[in-house]
Design an enzyme around this catalytic site. Structure first.
Site, mmCIF file in Angstrom:
data_model
loop_
_atom_site.group_PDB
_atom_site.id
_atom_site.type_symbol
_atom_site.label_atom_id
_atom_site.label_comp_id
_atom_site.label_asym_id
_atom_site.label_seq_id
_atom_site.Cartn_x
_atom_site.Cartn_y
_atom_site.Cartn_z
ATOM 1 N N GLU A 24 0.826 -1.217 0.000
ATOM 2 C CA GLU A 24 0.000 0.000 0.000
ATOM 3 C C GLU A 24 0.856 1.262 0.000
ATOM 4 O O GLU A 24 0.395 2.322 -0.407
ATOM 5 C CB GLU A 24 -0.929 0.026 1.227
ATOM 6 C CG GLU A 24 -2.212 -0.744 1.003
ATOM 7 C CD GLU A 24 -3.278 -0.497 2.073
ATOM 8 O OE1 GLU A 24 -2.987 0.132 3.101
ATOM 9 O OE2 GLU A 24 -4.415 -0.960 1.874
ATOM 10 N N HIS A 54 9.063 -26.428 -1.261
ATOM 11 C CA HIS A 54 8.469 -27.571 -1.953
ATOM 12 C C HIS A 54 7.313 -27.141 -2.840
ATOM 13 O O HIS A 54 6.576 -27.987 -3.349
ATOM 14 C CB HIS A 54 8.017 -28.617 -0.934
ATOM 15 C CG HIS A 54 9.177 -29.179 -0.160
ATOM 16 N ND1 HIS A 54 9.723 -30.408 -0.420
ATOM 17 C CD2 HIS A 54 9.925 -28.642 0.835
ATOM 18 C CE1 HIS A 54 10.747 -30.622 0.395
ATOM 19 N NE2 HIS A 54 10.888 -29.557 1.172
ATOM 20 N N LYS A 59 -13.913 -0.174 -3.776
ATOM 21 C CA LYS A 59 -14.994 0.143 -2.824
ATOM 22 C C LYS A 59 -16.152 0.833 -3.545
ATOM 23 O O LYS A 59 -17.314 0.496 -3.347
ATOM 24 C CB LYS A 59 -14.475 1.071 -1.715
ATOM 25 C CG LYS A 59 -13.564 0.388 -0.722
ATOM 26 C CD LYS A 59 -13.253 1.328 0.428
ATOM 27 C CE LYS A 59 -12.123 0.814 1.280
ATOM 28 N NZ LYS A 59 -11.582 1.809 2.189
HETATM 29 O O1 PA5 Z 1 -3.457 1.016 5.985
HETATM 30 C C1 PA5 Z 1 -4.611 1.367 5.826
HETATM 31 O O2 PA5 Z 1 -4.959 2.552 5.995
HETATM 32 C C2 PA5 Z 1 -5.709 0.378 5.482
HETATM 33 O O3 PA5 Z 1 -5.235 -0.901 5.283
HETATM 34 C C3 PA5 Z 1 -6.752 0.326 6.582
HETATM 35 O O4 PA5 Z 1 -6.135 -0.058 7.774
HETATM 36 C C4 PA5 Z 1 -7.893 -0.633 6.248
HETATM 37 O O5 PA5 Z 1 -8.463 -0.311 5.011
HETATM 38 C C5 PA5 Z 1 -8.967 -0.588 7.315
HETATM 39 O O6 PA5 Z 1 -9.470 0.701 7.462
HETATM 40 P P1 PA5 Z 1 -10.259 1.150 8.743
HETATM 41 O O7 PA5 Z 1 -9.364 1.052 9.917
HETATM 42 O O8 PA5 Z 1 -10.670 2.554 8.469
HETATM 43 O O9 PA5 Z 1 -11.427 0.228 8.890
#
Ligand code: PA5
Length: 445
Positions: A287, A308, A422
């Site tokens: 990310e 393996h 989303k």
């Molecule tokens: O790193 C990030 O920001 C994301 O992976 C969030 O942690 C994830 O989408 C979950 O979001 P939230 O904590 O708002 O539910």
């Protein structure tokens, strides 16, 4: 130093590192002074030394209450809201933690929910827990994430049916934004105890906050030692001397190999407990890096298991990857290969040898084979698998990730690409407000 980075098998010249020292110094400065791109999300940088003491004390108190009142803790969250605690609990407890007797575990079992959209998963978990004493820690910074909201709706109902609305207040713990979001609103309405995800810390960098700390403390892990590891990382990785700073070495090694055309970094571990560290790391780098068509694709394998299955591809497939191996130097167990007098399988040559020692030879054998196959390897040595070292390793990876993003020229602290799925999902689910997109997408399916 409890973490070292061995570059002997990376096939990188000193000059390739030294050419980048200027950029490295600038990236480090922008990160530590909180002046770089995404500066509004740099609260994690000094969090292990500047955390809220009052909240920390409340986390410990809540963890104790959870330990005293339940057989099972359900942690509800997705992405950065669960991977850190899942990784740390898996690394620092027995692989059979949930199956162990309470007298050995000395903490509730820990289950995770809200990290997928599976009715079967929820149905099976609720069925499993129906006769057990349960607490819930729901974690969402935005407070609106669909996966965790669906799971929480089930568990809120489950807890209220079992303990009543009043009893639920003692069993539901909420970790979310200080003042915004649907979850915060609900927690205020229902009177649940709340913990804060600071505004300036994004999900995947939030392990040192209540997001990570409450579940790991409830699982019986020493969070003082974990935070001390984070603090040691904050202090040690400010050392401007590249040759004494493993975090800088890791950041530049990734950058050199990326610029040589490598497109995949494979994180390798040799301990089943480290599997979720790999999952957490994948999110952190995936990310943070993957923007504007740039970045290394982070993959993780677990050896010797995956030797393996994936070993062939790593050894002889396209040379588009490199490996970063996490090795724990200390022995994890004193188990030795037993002697057998018939020796039908011809294993007596190993009799009396420590199993971790055998694993070490598997690591060395694979390392040399892969290096001979043209795959650069960098090795992260952790001297022990304990809360301090894992606390430091988290900081090591987070700081290297921030520096790496700056060297790459991306903002390592946002994740705009995650919104695309989303929006489509909401439109396809006919969420009010998405009507035009619904019509457009439905024509395409
Ligand atoms: O790193 C990030 O920001 C994301 O992976 C969030 O942690 C994830 O989408 C979950 O979001 P939230 O904590 O708002 O539910």
């Amino acid at each position: 130093m409890s973490i070292q980075f061995d570059l002997s098998y990376a096939n990188i010249n000193t000059s390739e590192f030294e050419n980048r020292f200027g950029q490295l110094a600038l990236a480090n400065k922008a990160l530590m002074a909180k002046t770089g791109v995404g500066k509004d999300f740099l609260g994690w940088v000094d969090y292990p030394v500047n955390y809220d003491q009052e909240e920390y004390a409340r986390i410990k108190k809540a963890a104790k209450k959870i330990q005293e009142s339940c057989d099972a803790l359900v942690v509800i969250g997705i992405g950065g809201s669960y991977l850190g605690s899942k990784a740390i609990i898996s690394a620092l407890t027995s692989p059979f933690f949930n199956e162990e007797p309470r007298s050995k575990r000395k903490a509730p079992k820990v289950y995770f929910a809200g990290q997928n959209i599976s009715g079967k998963y929820l149905e099976n978990l609720l069925e499993l827990l129906k006769d057990q004493e349960v607490c819930v820690n729901v974690i969402s910074k935005s407070g609106t994430t669909t996966e965790s909201a669906i799971a929480f709706r089930f568990f809120k109902d489950f807890i209220e049916k079992k303990y009543g609305k009043v009893g639920a207040k003692d069993r539901i713990f909420v970790t979310t934004d200080r003042s915004r979001g649907a979850l915060k609103f609900m927690a205020n309405e229902e009177g649940y105890e709340c913990f804060v995800i600071p505004d300036d810390i994004g999900g995947r960098y939030s392990v040192y906050t209540a997001v990570g700390l409450l579940p790991i403390a409830a699982a019986g892990i020493d969070i003082d030692a974990f935070m001390a590891g984070g603090k040691a990382g904050y202090e040690e990785y400010q050392n401007p001397n590249f040759y004494e700073n493993p975090c800088f070495q890791y950041a530049l090694y990734r950058n050199v190999l990326y610029n040589r055309g490598k497109s995949i970094e494979i994180l390798v571990d040799y301990d089943p407990g480290m599997e979720y560290i790999g999952e957490w790391w994948k999110q952190l780098y995936g990310e943070s890096d993957g923007k504007d068509g740039k970045g290394l694709f982070p993959a993780a394998v677990h050896f010797s298991t995956d030797l393996h299955s994936m070993g062939q591809m790593i050894q002889d497939g396209p040379k588009n990857h490199f490996e970063t191996v996490v090795v724990i130097d200390d022995e994890q167990s004193s188990f030795e290969v037993p002697y057998n007098k018939t020796d039908l399988e011809g294993l007596n040559y190993l009799a009396g040898r420590n199993i971790d020692g055998v694993n070490e030879k598997a690591y060395m054998g694979a390392l040399l084979a892969h290096v001979d196959g043209g795959i650069p390897n960098g090795i992260i040595h952790l001297d022990k698998l304990d809360a301090f070292n894992i606390g430091m390793l988290i900081y090591f990876f987070e700081k290297a990730c921030g520096i790496n993003g700056y060297l790459l020229g991306v903002n390592p602290f946002d994740q705009p690409g995650v919104e695309a799925y989303k929006k489509n999902m909401f439109a396809l689910l006919h969420k009010p407000g998405y009507e035009a997109l619904t019509a457009e997408l439905e024509k395409r399916l």
